[in-house]
Design a protein around this motif. Structure first.
Motif, PDB file in Angstrom:
ATOM      1  N   ASN A   1       0.893  -1.181  -0.093  1.00 12.66           N
ATOM      2  CA  ASN A   1       0.068   0.086   0.114  1.00 12.66           C
ATOM      3  C   ASN A   1       0.961   1.362  -0.113  1.00 12.66           C
ATOM      4  O   ASN A   1       1.323   1.455   0.851  1.00 12.66           O
ATOM      5  CB  ASN A   1      -0.965   0.055   1.063  1.00 12.66           C
ATOM      6  CG  ASN A   1      -2.019   1.189   1.210  1.00 12.66           C
ATOM      7  OD1 ASN A   1      -2.188   1.688   0.188  1.00 12.66           O
ATOM      8  ND2 ASN A   1      -2.650   1.171   2.146  1.00 12.66           N
ATOM      9  N   PRO A   2       1.118   2.003  -1.099  1.00 11.17           N
ATOM     10  CA  PRO A   2       0.040   1.937  -1.999  1.00 11.17           C
ATOM     11  C   PRO A   2       0.522   0.602  -3.321  1.00 11.17           C
ATOM     12  O   PRO A   2       1.455  -0.022  -3.024  1.00 11.17           O
ATOM     13  CB  PRO A   2       0.565   3.184  -3.213  1.00 11.17           C
ATOM     14  CG  PRO A   2       1.729   3.587  -2.705  1.00 11.17           C
ATOM     15  CD  PRO A   2       1.901   2.917  -1.087  1.00 11.17           C
TER      16      PRO A   2
ATOM     17  N   LEU B   1     -13.541  -9.386   6.230  1.00 12.97           N
ATOM     18  CA  LEU B   1     -13.597  -9.986   7.806  1.00 12.97           C
ATOM     19  C   LEU B   1     -14.101  -8.600   8.623  1.00 12.97           C
ATOM     20  O   LEU B   1     -13.778  -8.768   9.812  1.00 12.97           O
ATOM     21  CB  LEU B   1     -12.423 -10.630   8.218  1.00 12.97           C
ATOM     22  CG  LEU B   1     -11.976 -11.740   7.650  1.00 12.97           C
ATOM     23  CD1 LEU B   1     -10.607 -12.242   7.992  1.00 12.97           C
ATOM     24  CD2 LEU B   1     -12.858 -12.999   7.631  1.00 12.97           C
ATOM     25  N   GLY B   2     -14.794  -7.776   8.173  1.00 17.45           N
ATOM     26  CA  GLY B   2     -15.483  -6.681   9.013  1.00 17.45           C
ATOM     27  C   GLY B   2     -14.334  -5.540   9.236  1.00 17.45           C
ATOM     28  O   GLY B   2     -14.531  -4.781  10.150  1.00 17.45           O
ATOM     29  N   ASN B   3     -13.166  -5.759   8.723  1.00 14.31           N
ATOM     30  CA  ASN B   3     -12.251  -4.637   8.703  1.00 14.31           C
ATOM     31  C   ASN B   3     -12.437  -3.872   7.610  1.00 14.31           C
ATOM     32  O   ASN B   3     -12.272  -4.350   6.427  1.00 14.31           O
ATOM     33  CB  ASN B   3     -10.822  -5.398   9.018  1.00 14.31           C
ATOM     34  CG  ASN B   3     -10.921  -6.123  10.376  1.00 14.31           C
ATOM     35  OD1 ASN B   3     -11.290  -5.383  11.380  1.00 14.31           O
ATOM     36  ND2 ASN B   3     -10.443  -7.222  10.480  1.00 14.31           N
ATOM     37  N   THR B   4     -11.998  -2.608   7.732  1.00 10.18           N
ATOM     38  CA  THR B   4     -11.734  -1.623   6.380  1.00 10.18           C
ATOM     39  C   THR B   4     -10.577  -1.161   6.575  1.00 10.18           C
ATOM     40  O   THR B   4     -10.042  -0.500   7.262  1.00 10.18           O
ATOM     41  CB  THR B   4     -13.223  -0.646   6.676  1.00 10.18           C
ATOM     42  OG1 THR B   4     -14.369  -1.304   6.593  1.00 10.18           O
ATOM     43  CG2 THR B   4     -13.026   0.429   5.172  1.00 10.18           C
ATOM     44  N   HIS B   5      -9.817  -1.135   5.192  1.00 14.54           N
ATOM     45  CA  HIS B   5      -8.448  -0.783   4.887  1.00 14.54           C
ATOM     46  C   HIS B   5      -8.390   0.249   4.003  1.00 14.54           C
ATOM     47  O   HIS B   5      -9.217   0.163   2.774  1.00 14.54           O
ATOM     48  CB  HIS B   5      -7.575  -1.853   4.517  1.00 14.54           C
ATOM     49  CG  HIS B   5      -7.491  -3.005   5.636  1.00 14.54           C
ATOM     50  ND1 HIS B   5      -6.897  -2.737   6.915  1.00 14.54           N
ATOM     51  CD2 HIS B   5      -8.183  -4.189   5.659  1.00 14.54           C
ATOM     52  CE1 HIS B   5      -7.159  -3.982   7.229  1.00 14.54           C
ATOM     53  NE2 HIS B   5      -7.886  -4.815   6.727  1.00 14.54           N
ATOM     54  N   THR B   6      -8.050   1.463   4.113  1.00 12.66           N
ATOM     55  CA  THR B   6      -7.674   2.386   3.026  1.00 12.66           C
ATOM     56  C   THR B   6      -6.640   2.094   2.272  1.00 12.66           C
ATOM     57  O   THR B   6      -5.319   2.010   2.638  1.00 12.66           O
ATOM     58  CB  THR B   6      -7.780   3.769   3.548  1.00 12.66           C
ATOM     59  OG1 THR B   6      -8.687   4.043   4.550  1.00 12.66           O
ATOM     60  CG2 THR B   6      -7.667   4.862   2.618  1.00 12.66           C
ATOM     61  N   ILE B   7      -6.744   2.102   0.937  1.00 12.72           N
ATOM     62  CA  ILE B   7      -5.761   1.459   0.116  1.00 12.72           C
ATOM     63  C   ILE B   7      -5.550   2.678  -1.090  1.00 12.72           C
ATOM     64  O   ILE B   7      -6.562   3.136  -1.535  1.00 12.72           O
ATOM     65  CB  ILE B   7      -6.225   0.086  -0.736  1.00 12.72           C
ATOM     66  CG1 ILE B   7      -6.190  -0.570   0.125  1.00 12.72           C
ATOM     67  CG2 ILE B   7      -4.896  -0.122  -1.748  1.00 12.72           C
ATOM     68  CD1 ILE B   7      -5.002  -1.206   1.157  1.00 12.72           C
ATOM     69  N   VAL B   8      -4.286   3.037  -1.519  1.00  7.67           N
ATOM     70  CA  VAL B   8      -4.211   3.919  -2.586  1.00  7.67           C
ATOM     71  C   VAL B   8      -3.550   3.040  -3.707  1.00  7.67           C
ATOM     72  O   VAL B   8      -2.784   2.297  -3.477  1.00  7.67           O
ATOM     73  CB  VAL B   8      -3.047   5.087  -2.002  1.00  7.67           C
ATOM     74  CG1 VAL B   8      -2.452   5.773  -3.312  1.00  7.67           C
ATOM     75  CG2 VAL B   8      -3.554   5.567  -0.759  1.00  7.67           C
ATOM     76  N   LYS B   9      -4.248   3.154  -4.826  1.00  8.63           N
ATOM     77  CA  LYS B   9      -3.803   2.800  -6.161  1.00  8.63           C
ATOM     78  C   LYS B   9      -3.095   3.581  -6.927  1.00  8.63           C
ATOM     79  O   LYS B   9      -3.481   4.684  -7.252  1.00  8.63           O
ATOM     80  CB  LYS B   9      -5.084   2.174  -6.915  1.00  8.63           C
ATOM     81  CG  LYS B   9      -4.903   1.981  -8.259  1.00  8.63           C
ATOM     82  CD  LYS B   9      -4.407   0.601  -8.434  1.00  8.63           C
ATOM     83  CE  LYS B   9      -4.412  -0.090  -9.932  1.00  8.63           C
ATOM     84  NZ  LYS B   9      -3.834   0.713 -10.991  1.00  8.63           N
TER      85      LYS B   9
END
Length: 82
Positions: free
Chosen positions: A26-27, A73-81
């Motif tokens: 990530n990114p 799995l109920g977790n949210t991750h912020t990802i940069v593309k």
């Protein structure tokens, strides 16, 4: 005295709860590797689901550069593309 000895023995161990492993890299440029093999969803900044699937990797080559949210799995991750 047995209770005190048990307490001292338990204190030797560290219990770690709520460890959330993060997707990488990530990114990301093309493939995002997930910490678990499971169902996942990808959302754009507008909240629209742009991909979903099952597995431990996401092919993000078809997505435009920007910021996405990966839910697994109920977790949210912020990802940069990139």
């Amino acid at each position: 005295m047995q209770g005190k000895a048990q307490d001292e023995e338990l204190q030797k161990y560290v219990v770690v709860e709520d460890i959330v492993l993060k997707p990488y890299p990530n990114p990301v440029v093309d493939t995002l590797t997930l910490p678990d093999y499971d169902y996942w969803q990808v959302y754009n900044l507008s909240g629209q689901q742009v991909q979903s699937g099952t597995g431990d990797a996401i092919d993000m080559t078809s997505l435009s550069r920007g910021i996405y949210f990966v839910v697994q799995l109920g977790n949210t991750h912020t990802i940069v593309k990139n």
